[in-house]
Design a protein around this motif. Structure first.
Motif, PDB file in Angstrom:
ATOM      1  N   PRO A   1       0.819  -1.223   0.000  1.00 11.38           N
ATOM      2  CA  PRO A   1       0.000   0.000   0.000  1.00 11.38           C
ATOM      3  C   PRO A   1       0.844   1.261   0.000  1.00 11.38           C
ATOM      4  CG  PRO A   1      -0.782  -1.573   1.648  1.00 11.38           C
ATOM      5  CD  PRO A   1       0.529  -2.090   1.148  1.00 11.38           C
ATOM      6  N   ALA A   2       1.972   1.218   0.725  1.00 15.53           N
ATOM      7  CA  ALA A   2       2.934   2.324   0.743  1.00 15.53           C
ATOM      8  C   ALA A   2       4.241   1.814   0.151  1.00 15.53           C
ATOM      9  CB  ALA A   2       3.113   2.854   2.162  1.00 15.53           C
ATOM     10  N   ASP A   3       5.329   2.520   0.406  1.00 21.69           N
ATOM     11  CA  ASP A   3       6.598   2.183  -0.237  1.00 21.69           C
ATOM     12  C   ASP A   3       7.201   0.878   0.278  1.00 21.69           C
ATOM     13  OD1 ASP A   3       6.489   4.504  -1.730  1.00 21.69           O
ATOM     14  OD2 ASP A   3       7.677   5.663  -0.298  1.00 21.69           O
ATOM     15  N   CYS A   4       7.746   0.079  -0.646  1.00 27.29           N
ATOM     16  CA  CYS A   4       8.608  -1.055  -0.337  1.00 27.29           C
ATOM     17  C   CYS A   4       9.935  -0.824  -1.057  1.00 27.29           C
ATOM     18  CB  CYS A   4       7.977  -2.369  -0.784  1.00 27.29           C
ATOM     19  SG  CYS A   4       6.761  -3.034   0.359  1.00 27.29           S
ATOM     20  N   VAL A   5      11.050  -0.850  -0.319  1.00 25.85           N
ATOM     21  CA  VAL A   5      12.346  -0.465  -0.858  1.00 25.85           C
ATOM     22  C   VAL A   5      13.448  -1.364  -0.290  1.00 25.85           C
ATOM     23  CG1 VAL A   5      11.708   1.961  -1.246  1.00 25.85           C
ATOM     24  CG2 VAL A   5      12.619   1.266   0.976  1.00 25.85           C
ATOM     25  N   ARG A   6      14.680  -1.136  -0.743  1.00 28.82           N
ATOM     26  CA  ARG A   6      15.913  -1.768  -0.256  1.00 28.82           C
ATOM     27  C   ARG A   6      15.821  -3.305  -0.219  1.00 28.82           C
ATOM     28  NH1 ARG A   6      20.207   0.015   2.906  1.00 28.82           N
ATOM     29  NH2 ARG A   6      19.885   2.105   2.069  1.00 28.82           N
ATOM     30  N   PRO A   7      15.601  -3.952  -1.384  1.00 29.23           N
ATOM     31  CA  PRO A   7      15.530  -5.423  -1.389  1.00 29.23           C
ATOM     32  C   PRO A   7      16.916  -6.064  -1.399  1.00 29.23           C
ATOM     33  CG  PRO A   7      15.243  -4.600  -3.608  1.00 29.23           C
ATOM     34  CD  PRO A   7      15.369  -3.372  -2.712  1.00 29.23           C
ATOM     35  N   LEU A   8      16.999  -7.269  -0.842  1.00 27.17           N
ATOM     36  CA  LEU A   8      18.209  -8.088  -0.857  1.00 27.17           C
ATOM     37  C   LEU A   8      17.794  -9.542  -1.012  1.00 27.17           C
ATOM     38  CD1 LEU A   8      19.873  -6.431   2.250  1.00 27.17           C
ATOM     39  CD2 LEU A   8      20.712  -6.160  -0.087  1.00 27.17           C
ATOM     40  N   TYR A   9      18.654 -10.338  -1.614  1.00 31.00           N
ATOM     41  CA  TYR A   9      18.368 -11.764  -1.761  1.00 31.00           C
ATOM     42  C   TYR A   9      18.715 -12.523  -0.487  1.00 31.00           C
ATOM     43  CZ  TYR A   9      17.588 -11.456  -6.827  1.00 31.00           C
ATOM     44  OH  TYR A   9      17.084 -11.157  -8.074  1.00 31.00           O
TER      45      TYR A   9
ATOM     46  N   TYR B   1      10.077  -5.666  15.106  1.00 35.03           N
ATOM     47  CA  TYR B   1       8.919  -5.265  15.910  1.00 35.03           C
ATOM     48  C   TYR B   1       9.289  -4.195  16.922  1.00 35.03           C
ATOM     49  CZ  TYR B   1       6.692  -9.413  13.964  1.00 35.03           C
ATOM     50  OH  TYR B   1       6.161 -10.335  13.106  1.00 35.03           O
ATOM     51  N   GLY B   2      10.349  -3.451  16.650  1.00 31.84           N
ATOM     52  CA  GLY B   2      10.729  -2.362  17.532  1.00 31.84           C
ATOM     53  C   GLY B   2       9.831  -1.151  17.330  1.00 31.84           C
ATOM     54  N   THR B   3      10.145  -0.079  18.032  1.00 30.83           N
ATOM     55  CA  THR B   3       9.335   1.132  17.951  1.00 30.83           C
ATOM     56  C   THR B   3       9.866   2.122  16.917  1.00 30.83           C
ATOM     57  OG1 THR B   3      10.628   2.082  19.762  1.00 30.83           O
ATOM     58  CG2 THR B   3       8.591   0.947  20.345  1.00 30.83           C
ATOM     59  N   ASP B   4      11.058   1.883  16.363  1.00 33.30           N
ATOM     60  CA  ASP B   4      11.670   2.786  15.412  1.00 33.30           C
ATOM     61  C   ASP B   4      11.785   2.128  14.044  1.00 33.30           C
ATOM     62  OD1 ASP B   4      12.042   4.733  17.401  1.00 33.30           O
ATOM     63  OD2 ASP B   4      13.933   3.811  18.022  1.00 33.30           O
ATOM     64  N   SER B   5      12.012   2.945  13.012  1.00 34.12           N
ATOM     65  CA  SER B   5      12.203   2.423  11.667  1.00 34.12           C
ATOM     66  C   SER B   5      13.394   1.468  11.613  1.00 34.12           C
ATOM     67  CB  SER B   5      12.433   3.561  10.678  1.00 34.12           C
ATOM     68  OG  SER B   5      11.223   4.173  10.296  1.00 34.12           O
ATOM     69  N   ALA B   6      13.315   0.490  10.714  1.00 33.86           N
ATOM     70  CA  ALA B   6      14.402  -0.466  10.488  1.00 33.86           C
ATOM     71  C   ALA B   6      14.585  -0.619   8.988  1.00 33.86           C
ATOM     72  CB  ALA B   6      14.089  -1.800  11.138  1.00 33.86           C
ATOM     73  N   PHE B   7      15.844  -0.740   8.547  1.00 35.70           N
ATOM     74  CA  PHE B   7      16.187  -0.706   7.130  1.00 35.70           C
ATOM     75  C   PHE B   7      17.276  -1.723   6.861  1.00 35.70           C
ATOM     76  CE2 PHE B   7      16.559   2.259   3.369  1.00 35.70           C
ATOM     77  CZ  PHE B   7      15.194   2.394   3.166  1.00 35.70           C
TER      78      PHE B   7
ATOM     79  N   VAL C   1      20.429 -11.145   8.807  1.00 37.13           N
ATOM     80  CA  VAL C   1      20.163  -9.906   8.085  1.00 37.13           C
ATOM     81  C   VAL C   1      20.810  -8.758   8.854  1.00 37.13           C
ATOM     82  CG1 VAL C   1      18.371  -8.312   7.306  1.00 37.13           C
ATOM     83  CG2 VAL C   1      18.006 -10.786   7.130  1.00 37.13           C
ATOM     84  N   LEU C   2      21.647  -8.001   8.167  1.00 38.24           N
ATOM     85  CA  LEU C   2      22.228  -6.792   8.741  1.00 38.24           C
ATOM     86  C   LEU C   2      21.276  -5.640   8.442  1.00 38.24           C
ATOM     87  CD1 LEU C   2      25.047  -6.037  10.097  1.00 38.24           C
ATOM     88  CD2 LEU C   2      25.626  -5.073   7.870  1.00 38.24           C
ATOM     89  N   PHE C   3      20.860  -4.916   9.484  1.00 32.68           N
ATOM     90  CA  PHE C   3      19.949  -3.803   9.249  1.00 32.68           C
ATOM     91  C   PHE C   3      20.329  -2.629  10.139  1.00 32.68           C
ATOM     92  CE2 PHE C   3      17.913  -5.904  12.832  1.00 32.68           C
ATOM     93  CZ  PHE C   3      17.287  -4.891  13.555  1.00 32.68           C
ATOM     94  N   GLU C   4      19.824  -1.464   9.781  1.00 33.42           N
ATOM     95  CA  GLU C   4      20.061  -0.266  10.571  1.00 33.42           C
ATOM     96  C   GLU C   4      18.750   0.208  11.172  1.00 33.42           C
ATOM     97  OE1 GLU C   4      22.043   2.141   7.721  1.00 33.42           O
ATOM     98  OE2 GLU C   4      20.332   2.287   6.363  1.00 33.42           O
ATOM     99  N   SER C   5      18.829   0.590  12.431  1.00 30.55           N
ATOM    100  CA  SER C   5      17.711   1.204  13.121  1.00 30.55           C
ATOM    101  C   SER C   5      18.313   2.303  13.990  1.00 30.55           C
ATOM    102  CB  SER C   5      16.929   0.176  13.936  1.00 30.55           C
ATOM    103  OG  SER C   5      15.753   0.738  14.479  1.00 30.55           O
ATOM    104  N   THR C   6      17.684   2.647  15.097  1.00 33.18           N
ATOM    105  CA  THR C   6      18.237   3.711  15.932  1.00 33.18           C
ATOM    106  C   THR C   6      18.401   3.241  17.373  1.00 33.18           C
ATOM    107  OG1 THR C   6      16.010   4.600  16.275  1.00 33.18           O
ATOM    108  CG2 THR C   6      17.337   5.616  14.558  1.00 33.18           C
ATOM    109  N   THR C   7      19.365   3.827  18.053  1.00 33.01           N
ATOM    110  CA  THR C   7      19.482   3.757  19.501  1.00 33.01           C
ATOM    111  C   THR C   7      19.415   5.190  19.996  1.00 33.01           C
ATOM    112  OG1 THR C   7      20.793   2.857  21.336  1.00 33.01           O
ATOM    113  CG2 THR C   7      22.010   3.908  19.546  1.00 33.01           C
ATOM    114  N   ARG C   8      19.300   5.373  21.302  1.00 33.42           N
ATOM    115  CA  ARG C   8      19.186   6.725  21.824  1.00 33.42           C
ATOM    116  C   ARG C   8      20.383   7.052  22.707  1.00 33.42           C
ATOM    117  NH1 ARG C   8      14.493   5.615  19.984  1.00 33.42           N
ATOM    118  NH2 ARG C   8      13.052   7.273  19.378  1.00 33.42           N
TER     119      ARG C   8
END
Length: 443
Positions: free
Chosen positions: A112-120, A153-159, A169-176
């Motif tokens: 419904p919205a954007d789907c991006v950054r695919p990897l095999y 299932y965190g509270t911040d974006s994950a990429f 899977v290596l991904f980036e999200s945020t810490t504070r």
């Protein structure tokens, strides 16, 4: 946040050095590029983007009929390419697949919205980021039938940024850090279990990580490039030539790095080639008025290890902490007496799930709801907070997880001893439902 804004110039490409002796190179060209827009669930390419190929024929677009394309990823056999694309400018980004020779692309997602950054992933699956409720979550999908599985299932974006050789899977999200969201690098298994930060020396932005053949993770930060290596508990600098790097490097079979670089924040990223430890950067391609980012080599590579899931058919997860004193924080002996666990409801409000005892050896055992954000707080004998997580993690439905300590770091090995909590009981403390009418507080 690092925002890369370019002048509105007409892009003019120039291939400065043919990658002869190296595979063909795919990359994304964009007049405007915001590397960390995903943190707020925003668009990285506000003026569109185009995937190009540099090969023996020169430079040409991979998808000439598309209004926009970005995020190229090559299959393990180097025969197919995943990408995020828009047929028309008004479409949301979707995941597509096409032969490296071109042809008619196949649409993989219908988001419904954007789907991006695919990897095999192994076994004809892919991983990608989908925008949900204003932020990105990491999903997987089967290429055969489109069956999806949510991983984060965190509270911040994950990429997602890479799939490691061990199958994670290596991904980036945020810490504070001091209340500010800072991009950080994480890993998770392909069923969503076992999430953890790659290293615990937080403090500054780290993003766009990629694994090279040595096993090290190379990523971008404020000072340039840095690496995670297995023998060190903290990041190590990469002695690369001066300038700014966008991260997301590609490595050739000969050990050369293809990497986006610019001399300063006013310029545009161009594609460079560099052999680590061997002098200057060699220009490959640049465009007047556009950034060149996300290089990928059209080269076959080993398939990552398959990760067989150990999840049970439960709605809950079990978490065993072996010793909360094993931590980067200095807790006085015998100071930790209990643990609280929190979650967030659908509106984002913090809710207390319960309180459980912590044994003298620092061990505790709790059962918590699966697929929900979770936060741990350690308390002393008077019920005062010793340490509370600033962010949220999660456990998958049916996950049974053992952690060495509280924020101990993934490089820490446990003591060879049975934790006291299991000598008292092998039944975890029930924290599967919010405590009614509690004052949970929150951050």
């Amino acid at each position: 946040m690092l925002v890369f804004v370019a002048l509105a110039l007409v892009p003019t490409a120039k291939v400065l050095s043919s990658p002869s002796g190296s595979p063909a190179v795919l990359y994304t060209s964009a007049k405007h590029y915001d590397a960390l827009a995903w943190v707020e669930g925003e668009e990285r390419f506000v003026a569109g983007a185009t995937v190009y190929v540099v090969d023996g024929r020169g430079r040409h677009p991979l998808l000439p009929a598309f209004a926009a394309s970005a995020d190229p990823a090559v299959s393990f056999d180097a025969k197919r390419v995943l990408f995020a694309g828009k047929r028309t400018a008004s479409d949301p980004w979707q995941i597509w697949e096409v032969s490296v020779r071109g042809g008619n692309p196949k649409q993989i997602t219908n988001c419904p919205a954007d789907c991006v950054r695919p990897l095999y992933l192994p076994e004809e699956r892919i991983v990608y980021a989908e925008k949900m409720n204003g932020r990105f979550v990491v999903q997987t999908a089967a290429l055969a039938d489109g069956h999806t599985l949510r991983l984060t299932y965190g509270t911040d974006s994950a990429f997602p940024t890479d799939v490691l050789a061990d199958g994670r899977v290596l991904f980036e999200s945020t810490t504070r850090v001091e209340g500010r969201p800072i991009p950080e690098i994480y890993t998770v298994y392909s069923d969503g279990s076992g999430v953890e930060t790659y290293r615990c020396d937080h403090g500054h932005a780290r993003y766009s990580g990629k694994q090279v053949r040595s096993g090290d993770i190379i990523f971008a930060e404020e000072r340039g490039l840095a690496r995670f290596t297995s023998s060190r508990a903290k990041e190590m600098p990469v002695s690369a030539p001066d300038g700014e790097y966008a991260g997301g490097i590609a490595e050739s079979p000969a050990g050369e790095w293809f990497l986006p670089w610019r001399s300063n924040a006013k310029g545009f990223f161009q594609l460079m080639k560099w052999k680590p430890g061997h002098g200057a950067l060699l220009p490959i391609t640049q465009e007047r008025g556009a950034h060149i980012i996300e290089p990928v080599l059209v080269s076959s590579r080993l398939v990552p290890k398959r990760h067989p899931s150990a999840l049970h058919d439960w709605s809950v997860g079990n978490l065993l902490c072996l010793n909360a004193y094993t931590s980067k924080y200095d807790f006085p002996a015998a100071s930790i007496r209990s643990v609280k666990v929190y979650t967030r409801d659908s509106s984002g409000a913090v809710q207390l799930l319960g309180v459980a005892p912590v044994e003298a050896d620092g061990s505790f055992y709790v059962q918590i709801p699966g697929d929900q954000p979770l936060q741990i707080e350690l308390l002393d004998a008077a019920g005062k907070t010793l340490k509370r997580e600033t962010g949220f993690f999660w456990m998958r439905r049916g996950e049974q997880r053992v952690c060495v300590g509280c924020h101990a770091g993934p490089e820490t090995a446990p003591e060879n001893a049975v934790p006291l909590i299991l000598l008292k009981s092998t039944t975890p403390a029930d924290m599967t439902h919010p405590v009614v009418h509690s004052s949970a507080g929150g951050h």
